[in-house]
Scaffold this motif. Sequence first.
Motif, PDB file in Angstrom:
ATOM      1  N   ILE A 121       0.842  -1.202   0.000  1.00 20.22           N
ATOM      2  CA  ILE A 121       0.000   0.000   0.000  1.00 20.22           C
ATOM      3  C   ILE A 121       0.874   1.248   0.000  1.00 20.22           C
ATOM      4  O   ILE A 121       0.618   2.211  -0.738  1.00 20.22           O
ATOM      5  CB  ILE A 121      -0.951  -0.013   1.216  1.00 20.22           C
ATOM      6  CG1 ILE A 121      -2.036  -1.080   1.029  1.00 20.22           C
ATOM      7  CG2 ILE A 121      -1.599   1.362   1.415  1.00 20.22           C
ATOM      8  CD1 ILE A 121      -2.940  -1.250   2.231  1.00 20.22           C
ATOM      9  N   PHE A 122       1.937   1.230   0.798  1.00 21.65           N
ATOM     10  CA  PHE A 122       2.847   2.373   0.840  1.00 21.65           C
ATOM     11  C   PHE A 122       3.650   2.479  -0.456  1.00 21.65           C
ATOM     12  O   PHE A 122       3.787   3.580  -1.018  1.00 21.65           O
ATOM     13  CB  PHE A 122       3.789   2.256   2.036  1.00 21.65           C
ATOM     14  CG  PHE A 122       3.199   2.738   3.326  1.00 21.65           C
ATOM     15  CD1 PHE A 122       3.425   4.034   3.772  1.00 21.65           C
ATOM     16  CD2 PHE A 122       2.403   1.911   4.093  1.00 21.65           C
ATOM     17  CE1 PHE A 122       2.875   4.496   4.957  1.00 21.65           C
ATOM     18  CE2 PHE A 122       1.844   2.357   5.276  1.00 21.65           C
ATOM     19  CZ  PHE A 122       2.079   3.643   5.710  1.00 21.65           C
ATOM     20  N   LEU A 126       2.167   5.874  -2.294  1.00 14.43           N
ATOM     21  CA  LEU A 126       2.995   7.085  -2.218  1.00 14.43           C
ATOM     22  C   LEU A 126       3.397   7.609  -3.593  1.00 14.43           C
ATOM     23  O   LEU A 126       3.250   8.815  -3.860  1.00 14.43           O
ATOM     24  CB  LEU A 126       4.240   6.807  -1.356  1.00 14.43           C
ATOM     25  CG  LEU A 126       3.986   6.677   0.153  1.00 14.43           C
ATOM     26  CD1 LEU A 126       5.249   6.278   0.883  1.00 14.43           C
ATOM     27  CD2 LEU A 126       3.450   8.002   0.704  1.00 14.43           C
ATOM     28  N   PRO A 127       3.893   6.762  -4.525  1.00 14.98           N
ATOM     29  CA  PRO A 127       4.203   7.288  -5.860  1.00 14.98           C
ATOM     30  C   PRO A 127       2.976   7.803  -6.604  1.00 14.98           C
ATOM     31  O   PRO A 127       3.076   8.754  -7.384  1.00 14.98           O
ATOM     32  CB  PRO A 127       4.812   6.075  -6.582  1.00 14.98           C
ATOM     33  CG  PRO A 127       5.294   5.188  -5.508  1.00 14.98           C
ATOM     34  CD  PRO A 127       4.328   5.367  -4.389  1.00 14.98           C
ATOM     35  N   MET A 128       1.811   7.190  -6.370  1.00 10.75           N
ATOM     36  CA  MET A 128       0.596   7.646  -7.049  1.00 10.75           C
ATOM     37  C   MET A 128       0.216   9.060  -6.638  1.00 10.75           C
ATOM     38  O   MET A 128      -0.277   9.841  -7.448  1.00 10.75           O
ATOM     39  CB  MET A 128      -0.567   6.699  -6.741  1.00 10.75           C
ATOM     40  CG  MET A 128      -0.580   5.429  -7.568  1.00 10.75           C
ATOM     41  SD  MET A 128      -2.119   4.531  -7.355  1.00 10.75           S
ATOM     42  CE  MET A 128      -1.888   3.221  -8.553  1.00 10.75           C
ATOM     43  N   GLY A 132       3.992  11.256 -10.721  1.00  8.74           N
ATOM     44  CA  GLY A 132       3.274  10.652 -11.835  1.00  8.74           C
ATOM     45  C   GLY A 132       1.958  11.281 -12.186  1.00  8.74           C
ATOM     46  O   GLY A 132       1.403  10.998 -13.243  1.00  8.74           O
ATOM     47  N   GLY A 133       1.402  12.118 -11.317  1.00  6.62           N
ATOM     48  CA  GLY A 133       0.138  12.767 -11.639  1.00  6.62           C
ATOM     49  C   GLY A 133      -1.054  11.838 -11.648  1.00  6.62           C
ATOM     50  O   GLY A 133      -2.066  12.123 -12.305  1.00  6.62           O
ATOM     51  N   PHE A 306       3.067   1.062 -14.466  1.00 13.28           N
ATOM     52  CA  PHE A 306       3.145   2.005 -13.352  1.00 13.28           C
ATOM     53  C   PHE A 306       4.556   2.563 -13.229  1.00 13.28           C
ATOM     54  O   PHE A 306       4.761   3.773 -13.067  1.00 13.28           O
ATOM     55  CB  PHE A 306       2.728   1.279 -12.069  1.00 13.28           C
ATOM     56  CG  PHE A 306       2.881   2.095 -10.814  1.00 13.28           C
ATOM     57  CD1 PHE A 306       2.104   3.210 -10.595  1.00 13.28           C
ATOM     58  CD2 PHE A 306       3.805   1.730  -9.851  1.00 13.28           C
ATOM     59  CE1 PHE A 306       2.239   3.959  -9.438  1.00 13.28           C
ATOM     60  CE2 PHE A 306       3.952   2.458  -8.691  1.00 13.28           C
ATOM     61  CZ  PHE A 306       3.159   3.573  -8.481  1.00 13.28           C
ATOM     62  N   ILE A 307       5.556   1.686 -13.334  1.00 10.37           N
ATOM     63  CA  ILE A 307       6.954   2.131 -13.268  1.00 10.37           C
ATOM     64  C   ILE A 307       7.281   3.043 -14.442  1.00 10.37           C
ATOM     65  O   ILE A 307       7.962   4.065 -14.286  1.00 10.37           O
ATOM     66  CB  ILE A 307       7.889   0.900 -13.255  1.00 10.37           C
ATOM     67  CG1 ILE A 307       7.698   0.110 -11.961  1.00 10.37           C
ATOM     68  CG2 ILE A 307       9.347   1.320 -13.413  1.00 10.37           C
ATOM     69  CD1 ILE A 307       8.450  -1.209 -11.937  1.00 10.37           C
TER      70      ILE A 307
END
Length: 489
Positions: A121-122, A126-128, A132-133, A306-307
């Motif tokens: 989840i973290f 966190l990147p989301m 990345g917008g 996602f990456i």
Amino acid sequence: MSWKTAAEPILTRMPVVARPDKHVSFRRKLAWTAGTLLLYFFLSNVYLFGANQGSDVFGQFRSILAGGQGTLLHLGIGPIVTASIVLQLLSGANLLGLDTSDPRDQILYQGLQKLLVVLMIFLTGLPMVFAGGFLPANPQVAQALGVPLVAVKWLIFAQIAVGGVLILFMDEIISKWGVGSGVGLFIVAGVSQKLVGGLVAVPGLAGQQNGILTFWVKIILGDIPLGAPLSMTWIQSLLFGGGSLLPLFTTLLIFAIVVYAESVRVEIPLSHSRVKGGRGRFPVKLIYASVMPMIFVRAIQSNIQFIGRILSSQLGETMPMWLGEYNSNGQVIDGLFYYVNPIQTPSQWMWWAGGVGGHEPWQIMLRVSIDLAIMLIGGAIFSIFWVETADMGPEATANQILGSGMQIPGFRQNPQVVEKVLERYIPQVAVLGGALVGLLAVLANMLGTIGGVSGTSLLLTVSITYKLYEEIAEEQLMEMHPMMRQLFN
């Protein structure tokens, strides 16, 4: 000191849904299942406070992830699936040293799974929020609250983190108190919404277009002209337009093939070693590993995309062209990430019909070939992997058969002998079934389905619904004949 001794104080204190201490009636199981599904539908329609609706880069995987863009369940079952993949890999390589038949190790395994889900989840959330917008924060909310924009971002992350934890425990509630699997039911619920929307959607409502039934009603009423019969415009309108005959045909065909494949099986005769005349059969289904391997393959593909999106947002124009090129909407249009991005709709590969982003036919066919190879090879590999790690392999199955007092007629009652007999069928059927499911998923995406549901999601829905039907029939049988509970354990 082993890692189990060091981690035991933490893993044994992880929150857990208590198991029922006695038999749960079928009606009560249905009530728990229905209530949890209602909560799921409610949470998937509660939008995040302080977030703008960014581009849904995971729209093509949304049905599999069983989440809602910009809602509390934005992460969906993604962290659960990713954590399961990591845990299965560690277990398959025997790196954990856990014996799931030992009650103590079972508790450690479940605690470790929950800990990995929270970690995912973290790592995903966190990147989301901060890169990345995916979930851009609303500056007006920050001004109204009198806090910096970063505080609103942390508030958004806290909301999706709570949603990720809630869906974890909702899955556990259904698994212990309800019918079926929570993850499976959430996938079915999300796909069913899209299927119903694709059939009866009303144009102008929430930006929707005509559903199939709505379109045909308007044709009958004369509100939509199709042009001259058998003309190119007439054919395209019926096959790919609002008529959607091809997606309708594809959806029905996939339903029929999966239901038929679920009934195709190799039956190994069994006889009871102590009860004279006691006979049975062990079925090795064509889709022996179900469609769980497809979830793993698509989850890996979604994580790759996602990456790629994160790299694009962080590197910008300095990102190598061969790695990936993204448009203003955050969609990949070239490079490695483009070719490993699965085909989702007919318009993405039918270059003669336009709408393929100016790509050359060889580029499109290369992308189709890579997608097909990933699904065929990945489906076969993960099927074997799932069979071995889920105690469905020849060795585990042989021990289960002999442990139940059954044996294969004509063979010695020995685990190694029974295992050799099962090795003639289980690995081959698992590979064949995994490759077949992968092929069906790609074909369904290429031909299109009702409501734009991905082929993998449709396969999952049909298979999960079929297994849910079997489980409901089993539950009703046990309600009518309580002695059957001992047989089904």
